[in-house]
Write an enzyme that holds these catalytic residues in place. Structure first.
Site, PDB file in Angstrom:
ATOM      1  N   ARG A   1     -12.377   0.553  13.097  1.00 43.49           N
ATOM      2  CA  ARG A   1     -11.008   0.315  13.551  1.00 43.49           C
ATOM      3  C   ARG A   1     -10.726  -1.193  13.619  1.00 43.49           C
ATOM      4  O   ARG A   1      -9.598  -1.631  13.476  1.00 43.49           O
ATOM      5  CB  ARG A   1     -10.745   0.988  14.914  1.00 43.49           C
ATOM      6  CG  ARG A   1      -9.394   0.613  15.518  1.00 43.49           C
ATOM      7  CD  ARG A   1      -8.774   1.676  16.440  1.00 43.49           C
ATOM      8  NE  ARG A   1      -9.704   2.290  17.352  1.00 43.49           N
ATOM      9  CZ  ARG A   1     -10.210   1.683  18.453  1.00 43.49           C
ATOM     10  NH1 ARG A   1      -9.874   0.448  18.750  1.00 43.49           N
ATOM     11  NH2 ARG A   1     -11.059   2.321  19.227  1.00 43.49           N
TER      12      ARG A   1
ATOM     13  N   ASP B   1       8.449 -11.543   5.010  1.00 40.42           N
ATOM     14  CA  ASP B   1       8.008 -10.369   4.258  1.00 40.42           C
ATOM     15  C   ASP B   1       8.099 -10.735   2.775  1.00 40.42           C
ATOM     16  O   ASP B   1       9.186 -10.917   2.230  1.00 40.42           O
ATOM     17  CB  ASP B   1       8.912  -9.171   4.601  1.00 40.42           C
ATOM     18  CG  ASP B   1       8.499  -7.891   3.878  1.00 40.42           C
ATOM     19  OD1 ASP B   1       7.847  -7.967   2.810  1.00 40.42           O
ATOM     20  OD2 ASP B   1       8.857  -6.800   4.364  1.00 40.42           O
TER      21      ASP B   1
ATOM     22  N   LYS C   1       3.205  -1.461  -2.388  1.00 41.84           N
ATOM     23  CA  LYS C   1       4.115  -1.717  -3.514  1.00 41.84           C
ATOM     24  C   LYS C   1       3.377  -2.443  -4.649  1.00 41.84           C
ATOM     25  O   LYS C   1       2.473  -1.878  -5.224  1.00 41.84           O
ATOM     26  CB  LYS C   1       5.326  -2.488  -3.014  1.00 41.84           C
ATOM     27  CG  LYS C   1       5.976  -1.882  -1.758  1.00 41.84           C
ATOM     28  CD  LYS C   1       6.638  -0.550  -2.016  1.00 41.84           C
ATOM     29  CE  LYS C   1       7.105   0.141  -0.745  1.00 41.84           C
ATOM     30  NZ  LYS C   1       7.990  -0.655   0.102  1.00 41.84           N
TER      31      LYS C   1
ATOM     32  N   TYR D   1      14.222  -4.887   5.233  1.00 39.39           N
ATOM     33  CA  TYR D   1      13.772  -3.547   4.855  1.00 39.39           C
ATOM     34  C   TYR D   1      14.194  -2.539   5.943  1.00 39.39           C
ATOM     35  O   TYR D   1      14.150  -2.855   7.139  1.00 39.39           O
ATOM     36  CB  TYR D   1      12.247  -3.580   4.698  1.00 39.39           C
ATOM     37  CG  TYR D   1      11.642  -2.249   4.413  1.00 39.39           C
ATOM     38  CD1 TYR D   1      11.776  -1.656   3.159  1.00 39.39           C
ATOM     39  CD2 TYR D   1      10.946  -1.553   5.392  1.00 39.39           C
ATOM     40  CE1 TYR D   1      11.217  -0.416   2.901  1.00 39.39           C
ATOM     41  CE2 TYR D   1      10.387  -0.312   5.138  1.00 39.39           C
ATOM     42  CZ  TYR D   1      10.539   0.247   3.885  1.00 39.39           C
ATOM     43  OH  TYR D   1       9.993   1.479   3.636  1.00 39.39           O
TER      44      TYR D   1
HETATM   45  C1  LIG Z   1       8.090  -0.669   1.492  1.00 41.76           C
HETATM   46  C2  LIG Z   1       8.368  -1.918   2.207  1.00 41.76           C
HETATM   47  C3  LIG Z   1       7.900  -2.103   3.522  1.00 41.76           C
HETATM   48  C4  LIG Z   1       7.153  -1.034   4.282  1.00 41.76           C
HETATM   49  O1  LIG Z   1       5.928  -0.746   3.707  1.00 41.76           O
HETATM   50  P1  LIG Z   1       5.158   0.674   3.900  1.00 41.76           P
HETATM   51  O2  LIG Z   1       3.852   0.423   3.254  1.00 41.76           O
HETATM   52  O3  LIG Z   1       6.008   1.718   3.237  1.00 41.76           O
HETATM   53  O4  LIG Z   1       5.067   0.912   5.361  1.00 41.76           O
HETATM   54  C5  LIG Z   1       8.177  -3.305   4.134  1.00 41.76           C
HETATM   55  N1  LIG Z   1       8.875  -4.275   3.511  1.00 41.76           N
HETATM   56  C6  LIG Z   1       9.347  -4.124   2.265  1.00 41.76           C
HETATM   57  C7  LIG Z   1      10.126  -5.225   1.644  1.00 41.76           C
HETATM   58  C8  LIG Z   1       9.112  -2.952   1.567  1.00 41.76           C
HETATM   59  O5  LIG Z   1       9.605  -2.793   0.331  1.00 41.76           O
END
Ligand SMILES: *Cc1c(COP(=O)(O)O)cnc(C)c1O
Length: 402
Positions: free
Chosen positions: A59, A184, A209, A112
């Site tokens: 963890r 982000d 992604k 997001y």
């Molecule tokens: C998809 C996404 C997230 C969230 O990610 P998950 O892995 O689905 O929790 C956060 N920020 C952006 C810009 C995203 O495209």
């Protein structure tokens, strides 16, 4: 190990992978172990109290996961990195760990969807003040930041209209106000943009992604200033949103080809954007690489490539979307982005489904908008596919048969 002097394509392959693995294995082993054993109680104590390097319990971290953390650390040029079970795990743990009652966040309206839920619903319920600014209105943001805040949260380019915010300018404003800047970087990837080099303190990735790149594993990453990463890690190991060895391995494997994929997706997205811009059935194209895009100039200074995601609005409203989308052959009509295969969908159904038509209009999201995440297919095939589907919209009505 330092990676200075090495290019990103090399770091994508070798980052975190320079040690000799178990029995000389040339790929990272997936360590399927919850706990790690010690023969010597003193050594165990040293590791458990953080005085020596090692592993205690998965963890906290795990040898496979650790390699991934080191790879993103090297690619973003960060002091430290940690990981999460999803991208939202990275975002929420960062915000919960660094904020508290009486603290104030300044952010943009276009974050997001999951992040905006935190800003609109969850953080305010715990006495955290959140101010949402018009995305791209830098004067408004500077004024709000100067009023006093603890954290500036940015995302660029944004979802789904690819708005661009100036990371260097807003990080400077944040530093002057004594606030931490978090970016982000999911849409850009470390290949196209390194927010830390622009002055940000922390960078977040949804590794689900582009980093993973194959739509088959989920993960989140955070890297930046060591003291801040350590604080968030301390929260996450208790909160429990920890990344497991299997998805870490999948993401590591995907990241070996990160530069190859991103270079290809940058080039293809640009070609697709130019093709759509010239098409009579298309109302508008949103891509930061187009000089007509309002974020083009800032994007050109802070990004080395414009990314693999674009969006476009069709003439004819949502009826046109319904006629067009099912005609596409080379896409998955699905949420998500950043995969080797092209993915497309209307924000009206995917990222912004919970909003009303009026709320979407306020955010500048037309009902006929389609987000298109370009895969690594041959771009001529993608353009031909778009062309045959768009032809449905411009075809003259079939003459009545008498
Ligand atoms: C998809 C996404 C997230 C969230 O990610 P998950 O892995 O689905 O929790 C956060 N920020 C952006 C810009 C995203 O495209």
């Amino acid at each position: 190990m330092g990676y200075s002097g090495l290019q990103k394509g090399t770091v994508s392959v070798w980052g975190g992978e320079t040690e000799r693995f178990y029995k000389g294995a040339t790929t990272v082993p997936v360590v399927q172990s919850v706990a790690f054993s010690y023969g010597d109680p003193d050594e165990w104590y040293e590791v458990a109290t953080g005085r020596a390097e090692g592993y205690i319990y998965s963890r906290n971290t795990n040898p496979t996961v650790r390699v991934l953390e080191e790879k993103i650390r090297a690619l973003e040029g960060a002091e430290a990195a940690t990981s999460f079970s999803t991208g939202m795990g990275a975002i929420s743990n960062t915000l919960w760990a660094l904020l508290g009652p009486g603290k104030r966040v300044v952010t943009i309206k276009d974050t997001y969807g999951g992040a905006s839920r935190l800003f609109l619903d969850f953080l305010p319920a715990y006495g955290i003040e959140v101010t949402l600014c018009e995305t791209g209105n830098h004067e408004e943001m500077e004024a709000e930041i100067a009023r006093g805040c603890d954290l500036v949260y940015l995302e660029t380019p944004t979802n789904p209209t690819l708005k661009v915010v100036d990371v260097a300018r807003l990080s400077l404003a944040a530093r002057t106000a004594g606030a931490v800047t978090v970016v982000d970087n999911t849409f850009a990837t470390p290949i196209n943009q390194n927010p830390l080099s622009l002055g940000a303190d922390l960078v977040i990735h949804s590794a689900t992604k582009f980093l993973c790149g194959h739509s088959d594993a989920m993960g989140g990453l955070l890297c930046g200033k060591a003291a801040l990463v350590q604080k968030v890690y301390g929260f996450r190991e208790i909160n429990g949103a920890s990344l497991q060895g299997d998805p870490a391995y999948m993401i590591l494997r995907g990241m070996k080809t990160l530069e190859l994929r991103i270079e290809r997706q940058n080039a293809s997205a640009m070609q697709v954007a130019q093709y759509l811009l010239a098409h009579p059935a298309v109302e508008n194209v949103f891509y930061p690489g187009l000089p007509s895009h309002h974020g083009y100039e800032v994007a050109s200074t802070q990004m080395s490539g414009y990314g693999g995601v674009l969006s476009f609005a069709l003439k004819g409203g949502y009826d046109a979307v319904k006629a067009f989308l099912p005609k596409l052959r080379l896409v998955h009509l699905a949420a998500s982005l950043g995969s080797v295969s092209t993915l497309a969908g209307p924000p009206r159904t995917t990222s912004h489904v919970e909003l009303t038509e009026e709320q979407r209009a306020l955010l500048g999201i037309p009902e006929s908008l389609i987000r298109y995440s370009v895969g690594i297919e041959n771009v001529q095939d993608l353009i031909a596919d778009l062309g045959q589907a768009l032809a449905v919209l411009s075809a003259p009505p079939t003459p009545e048969v008498r």
